[in-house]
Write an enzyme that holds these catalytic residues in place. Structure first.
Site, PDB file in Angstrom:
ATOM      1  N   LYS A   9       0.857  -1.183   0.000  1.00  0.00           N
ATOM      2  CA  LYS A   9       0.000   0.000   0.000  1.00  0.00           C
ATOM      3  C   LYS A   9       0.900   1.243   0.000  1.00  0.00           C
ATOM      4  O   LYS A   9       1.978   1.232   0.608  1.00  0.00           O
ATOM      5  CB  LYS A   9      -0.883  -0.009   1.262  1.00  0.00           C
ATOM      6  CG  LYS A   9      -1.760   1.216   1.437  1.00  0.00           C
ATOM      7  CD  LYS A   9      -2.830   1.325   0.390  1.00  0.00           C
ATOM      8  CE  LYS A   9      -3.622   2.629   0.510  1.00  0.00           C
ATOM      9  NZ  LYS A   9      -4.457   2.886  -0.688  1.00  0.00           N
ATOM     10  N   CYS A  38      -2.664   9.600  -6.885  1.00  0.00           N
ATOM     11  CA  CYS A  38      -3.815   9.293  -6.034  1.00  0.00           C
ATOM     12  C   CYS A  38      -4.877  10.384  -6.197  1.00  0.00           C
ATOM     13  O   CYS A  38      -4.605  11.561  -5.948  1.00  0.00           O
ATOM     14  CB  CYS A  38      -3.417   9.173  -4.565  1.00  0.00           C
ATOM     15  SG  CYS A  38      -4.878   8.854  -3.543  1.00  0.00           S
TER      16      CYS A  38
HETATM   17  C1  SIN Z   1      -6.417   5.604  -2.118  1.00  0.00           C
HETATM   18  O1  SIN Z   1      -5.867   5.231  -1.082  1.00  0.00           O
HETATM   19  O2  SIN Z   1      -7.187   6.568  -2.132  1.00  0.00           O
HETATM   20  C2  SIN Z   1      -6.175   4.877  -3.404  1.00  0.00           C
HETATM   21  C3  SIN Z   1      -4.753   4.947  -3.800  1.00  0.00           C
HETATM   22  C4  SIN Z   1      -4.537   5.564  -5.121  1.00  0.00           C
HETATM   23  O3  SIN Z   1      -5.476   5.704  -5.925  1.00  0.00           O
HETATM   24  O4  SIN Z   1      -3.408   5.944  -5.409  1.00  0.00           O
END
Ligand code: SIN
Length: 311
Positions: A45, A131
């Site tokens: 993540k 993001c």
């Molecule tokens: C998110 O955590 O909002 C998704 C991650 C991303 O789209 O980079």
């Protein structure tokens, strides 16, 4: 015999399939599920300087054609993921991995990358420039001037293999402009694409996720043509030393095949992994191998980037 093995920046992978950042990668336990599956690698993540709880729930919703999410970068802080991959890769049998990171400001991004540069981690890092879900923070890679400035500052001190996660671009001029910036830097790879930012999904008369009045990143079937276009556009434009990771709309061996045909060296699975779980890797791998066998291809190099055009 067919081989789906691949390499990114000299790092070997037994096969070309892995999770997309955000899916099955928040905790060590989830990451170990990917590690112990048929995936060729995992990516963590996206880790920020400090841990974040992200946006209010519900913040992910599956639809019949894919998904919408506005997670808001919930994560356990980049140290958690850095320490985990460092530990894991001490094992001789470990796969190679990708560490995803970004700061909430250029200063934070530099703090993170300087720390990784100073650490003994020698593996691949993906900087998330795309993001769409943190309120008040635009997708960095849509601002070409800022992107060039950040990359220029980063490569003045960062000497380890680094790639970037990109948002989708939709205009040929933007492909040209973005590629001419990326070609100035010793990037190891670009990853096309993150979700298509700020879509809306409605159920009856109501949005389906809570943050941002329902606006969120779209993934799954909706985005495969856009993902393939971005993979191929950058394959056509980038220096051959900058490899492409293809992400978007992959739920079958045929989808993975198409990403590779467009130029991808590795293929990530997002929405379909979320819905089907890590067993998806063995299914898609088998389907990809069957397609290769049928077409007489022995390795990914036999068809990577060799998309046919109409004359
Ligand atoms: C998110 O955590 O909002 C998704 C991650 C991303 O789209 O980079």
């Amino acid at each position: 015999m067919v081989s789906t093995s691949t390499q990114i920046a000299g790092f070997h992978f037994e096969n070309c399939l892995m999770n997309a950042a955000g899916i099955y990668c928040m905790t060590k336990e989830e990451l170990m599920e990917i590690e112990n599956s048929q995936a060729g690698s995992f990516i963590t993540k996206t880790g920020t300087l400090e841990a974040r709880s992200g946006n209010p729930e519900p913040r992910y919703s599956a639809t019949s054609l894919g998904s919408i999410n506005s997670m808001g970068l919930p994560n356990l802080g980049f140290h958690y993921y850095l320490d985990f991959v460092r530990e894991l890769e001490k094992e001789e049998s470990s796969k190679n991995h990708f560490l995803s990171v970004v700061g909430l400001s250029p200063d934070e991004t530099h703090l993170i990358l300087k720390e990784i540069q100073a650490s003994d981690y020698q593996g691949l890092v993906e900087l998330n420039l795309s993001c769409p879900n943190v309120p008040g923070k635009p997708q960095i890679a849509y601002d070409f001037e800022m992107t060039e400035n950040i990359l220029s500052d980063i490569f003045s001190y960062y000497k380890k293999p680094l790639g970037i996660k990109l948002p989708p671009y939709f205009d040929i001029v933007h492909f040209d402009q973005a590629a001419s910036i990326f070609n100035k830097f010793p990037l190891s790879f670009v990853n096309c694409i993150n979700s298509i930012g700020n879509g809306l999904v409605i159920d009856d008369e109501q949005v389906v996720i809570k943050p941002k009045q329902g606006f969120g990143g779209i993934g799954g079937d909706y985005i495969k043509p856009t993902a393939l276009a971005n993979v191929h556009a950058f394959y056509q434009r980038l220096n051959p030393s900058i490899q492409i990771i293809g992400t978007g709309g992959v739920k079958s061996g045929r989808d993975a095949f198409e990403h590779i045909l467009c130029g991808a060296s590795m293929v990530q699975i997002g929405t379909a992994l979320q819905e089907e779980g890590p067993a998806i890797f063995s299914r898609i791998l088998k389907e990809l191998e069957e397609i290769m066998l049928e077409k007489g291809y022995h390795s990914l190099e036999d068809f990577r980037g060799k998309l046919h055009y109409l004359s």
